[in-house]
Design an enzyme around this catalytic site. Structure first.
Site, PDB file in Angstrom:
ATOM      1  N   ASP A  83      -6.092 -34.090 -12.280  1.00 53.95           N
ATOM      2  CA  ASP A  83      -6.089 -33.609 -10.893  1.00 53.95           C
ATOM      3  C   ASP A  83      -7.314 -34.125 -10.128  1.00 53.95           C
ATOM      4  O   ASP A  83      -8.164 -34.827 -10.682  1.00 53.95           O
ATOM      5  CB  ASP A  83      -6.029 -32.070 -10.933  1.00 53.95           C
ATOM      6  CG  ASP A  83      -5.228 -31.491  -9.777  1.00 53.95           C
ATOM      7  OD1 ASP A  83      -5.077 -32.153  -8.749  1.00 53.95           O
ATOM      8  OD2 ASP A  83      -4.770 -30.329  -9.910  1.00 53.95           O
ATOM      9  N   ASP A 140       1.100 -30.472  -2.713  1.00 58.40           N
ATOM     10  CA  ASP A 140       1.984 -29.720  -3.618  1.00 58.40           C
ATOM     11  C   ASP A 140       3.337 -29.376  -2.981  1.00 58.40           C
ATOM     12  O   ASP A 140       3.421 -29.072  -1.792  1.00 58.40           O
ATOM     13  CB  ASP A 140       1.309 -28.413  -4.042  1.00 58.40           C
ATOM     14  CG  ASP A 140       0.141 -28.675  -4.986  1.00 58.40           C
ATOM     15  OD1 ASP A 140      -0.182 -29.855  -5.239  1.00 58.40           O
ATOM     16  OD2 ASP A 140      -0.443 -27.689  -5.465  1.00 58.40           O
ATOM     17  N   GLU A 168      -3.540 -37.107  -7.385  1.00 57.69           N
ATOM     18  CA  GLU A 168      -4.552 -37.281  -6.338  1.00 57.69           C
ATOM     19  C   GLU A 168      -3.968 -36.963  -4.976  1.00 57.69           C
ATOM     20  O   GLU A 168      -4.660 -37.077  -3.963  1.00 57.69           O
ATOM     21  CB  GLU A 168      -5.088 -38.709  -6.492  1.00 57.69           C
ATOM     22  CG  GLU A 168      -6.226 -39.126  -5.642  1.00 57.69           C
ATOM     23  CD  GLU A 168      -5.767 -39.685  -4.314  1.00 57.69           C
ATOM     24  OE1 GLU A 168      -6.633 -39.905  -3.465  1.00 57.69           O
ATOM     25  OE2 GLU A 168      -4.546 -39.892  -4.114  1.00 57.69           O
ATOM     26  N   TRP A 169      -2.687 -36.557  -4.955  1.00 56.71           N
ATOM     27  CA  TRP A 169      -1.976 -36.071  -3.762  1.00 56.71           C
ATOM     28  C   TRP A 169      -1.761 -37.143  -2.692  1.00 56.71           C
ATOM     29  O   TRP A 169      -1.453 -36.823  -1.525  1.00 56.71           O
ATOM     30  CB  TRP A 169      -2.696 -34.860  -3.138  1.00 56.71           C
ATOM     31  CG  TRP A 169      -3.290 -33.928  -4.117  1.00 56.71           C
ATOM     32  CD1 TRP A 169      -2.646 -33.363  -5.179  1.00 56.71           C
ATOM     33  CD2 TRP A 169      -4.632 -33.443  -4.170  1.00 56.71           C
ATOM     34  NE1 TRP A 169      -3.509 -32.559  -5.875  1.00 56.71           N
ATOM     35  CE2 TRP A 169      -4.734 -32.593  -5.271  1.00 56.71           C
ATOM     36  CE3 TRP A 169      -5.765 -33.660  -3.369  1.00 56.71           C
ATOM     37  CZ2 TRP A 169      -5.923 -31.962  -5.626  1.00 56.71           C
ATOM     38  CZ3 TRP A 169      -6.947 -33.013  -3.715  1.00 56.71           C
ATOM     39  CH2 TRP A 169      -7.015 -32.185  -4.828  1.00 56.71           C
ATOM     40  N   GLY A 170      -1.968 -38.410  -3.046  1.00 58.73           N
ATOM     41  CA  GLY A 170      -1.683 -39.476  -2.080  1.00 58.73           C
ATOM     42  C   GLY A 170      -2.810 -39.778  -1.110  1.00 58.73           C
ATOM     43  O   GLY A 170      -2.693 -40.687  -0.291  1.00 58.73           O
TER      44      GLY A 170
END
Ligand code: GLA
Length: 402
Positions: free
Chosen positions: A156, A212, A189-191
């Protein structure tokens, strides 16, 4: 004697320098991982921090008993909160109350069922739930994970302050490879730093493209601290448009884990969610309680024909090929040259949607067999286009095979 000894040392040195380098990009250790999108289960979407050895064992049992294993699901992944602290030597420690037999025992049990074992950590100083992160302990943690038999690491991006994303994930991949165990690296890394541009190069096997997922059909909403965003299922889908060329065998765009069965969508919406993930060649990581699935949910997650689209060995990610308001057509090329096609109705009433051969990349005079992947039924031969009535908040999913 001394000369013989020196000769032996020289031979060993030569052999070592000829051996494949471990810890560099594309080493033999990790190069053949995730040739099709990973399939499995993860604890976060349903259980958040409420993880324990007992629950994970029973979930692994349920993966086998429910037929999920037979359908192709393999990874049993423990997300955040299994870890509590580090010992005096910096070794990561699992929660002794929740994991009384330690992590190796959990891994051994999962492996005894023919399944694979995944854990979660974070590239920063702390995980998103405030547990110890991996920063400064990458090689030490990788050795520990390998000793536990870990097959998959979700890494994460919370509490990373000024860290460079590409360098941080390259470092973790090098550490995992140096452990000598092939471990799937899931970049979470959520983009933010566009991981699709560098994820493959650093040996990432999948990378989150968005924030998320939430268990609802559509829409974006801000987190309580005002940052962006918790995404409904379709908000995530919209953020995949244009990323399709970055995916392929061993390296996948990850639109986040499945919410199928968690209660926030209708069965028809969950069927659409699962179909869209398959056409996106997305990792299929279930996030519901496998121990008490309704038959409808079971039948969605184990639909072999839809799973085959996701797992097609060509590894092409599908794309949106037509859109008019809330009506869309998505298509994915399969290895045999046929196309998987979704007619998606985002609107509030039933609608007629057509997929033209032109949109699928076929000459319009071609005759093709169409098969419905949810009805499990051949619909016959069509020329030029295929049209269907699609219920509100639903898909029709077919293959078109010339
Ligand atoms: C982040 C990730 C989620 C989950 C949680 C755990 O929000 O994006 O998928 O792993 O952290 O704390």
């Amino acid at each position: 004697m001394k000369i013989r000894f020196l000769f032996l040392i020289a031979v060993i040195g030569l052999l070592a320098s000829a051996a494949p380098a471990i810890g560099q990009d594309n080493t033999p250790i990790s190069k053949d991982l995730a040739l099709t999108p990973p399939m499995g289960w993860n604890s976060w979407n349903k259980f958040a921090c409420n993880v324990s050895e007992e629950m994970i064992r029973s979930m692994a049992d349920a993966m086998v008993k429910s037929g999920m294993k037979d359908a192709g699901y393999r990874y049993v992944n423990i997300d955040d909160c299994w870890q509590v602290s580090r010992d005096a030597n910096g070794n990561i420690l699992a929660d002794p109350q929740r994991f009384p037999h330690g992590m190796k025992a959990v891994g051994d049990y999962i492996h005894s069922l023919g399944l694979k074992f995944g854990v979660y950590s974070d590239a920063g100083s702390k995980t998103c739930a405030g547990r110890p992160g991996g920063l400064g302990h990458e090689y030490q943690d990788a050795i520990q994970y390998a000793a536990w038999g870990v097959d998959y690491l979700k890494y994460d991006w919370c509490n990373t302050t000024t860290q460079d994303a590409k360098a941080s994930y390259a470092n973790m991949r090098a550490a995992l490879d140096a452990s000598g165990r092939p471990i799937v690296l899931s970049i979470c890394e959520w983009g933010t730093a566009k991981p699709w541009l560098w994820g493959k190069e650093v040996g990432g096997n999948l990378w989150r493209t968005t924030g998320d997922i939430s268990d609802r059909w559509a829409g974006e909403s801000k987190w309580p601290d005002g940052s962006c965003c918790s995404n409904g299922m379709l908000a995530i889908v919209d953020q995949q448009v244009g990323l399709e060329s970055y995916a392929g065998p061993g390296h996948w765009n990850d639109p986040d884990m499945l919410e199928v069965g968690n209660g926030g969508m209708t069965d028809s919406e969950y069927r659409a969610h699962f179909s869209l993930w398959a056409i996106l060649a997305a990792p299929l990581i279930a996030g519901n309680d496998l121990r008490d699935m309704r038959p409808e949910i079971h039948d969605i997650l184990t639909n072999n024909e839809v799973i085959a689209v996701d797992q097609d060995p060509l590894g092409r990610e599908g794309e949106r090929v037509w859109k008019d308001g809330g009506l869309e057509v998505w298509a994915k090329q399969l290895r045999d040259g046929s196309r998987a096609v979704i007619l998606l109705n985002r609107e509030g009433t039933e609608q007629q949607i057509s997929a033209s051969w032109e949109n699928l990349g076929y000459p319009s005079n071609v005759s093709a067999s169409v098969r419905d992947l949810w009805l499990h039924k051949d619909l016959g031969k069509f020329t030029g286009k295929f049209s269907a009535r699609v219920a509100s908040h639903a898909v029709v999913m077919v293959t078109v095979r010339p």
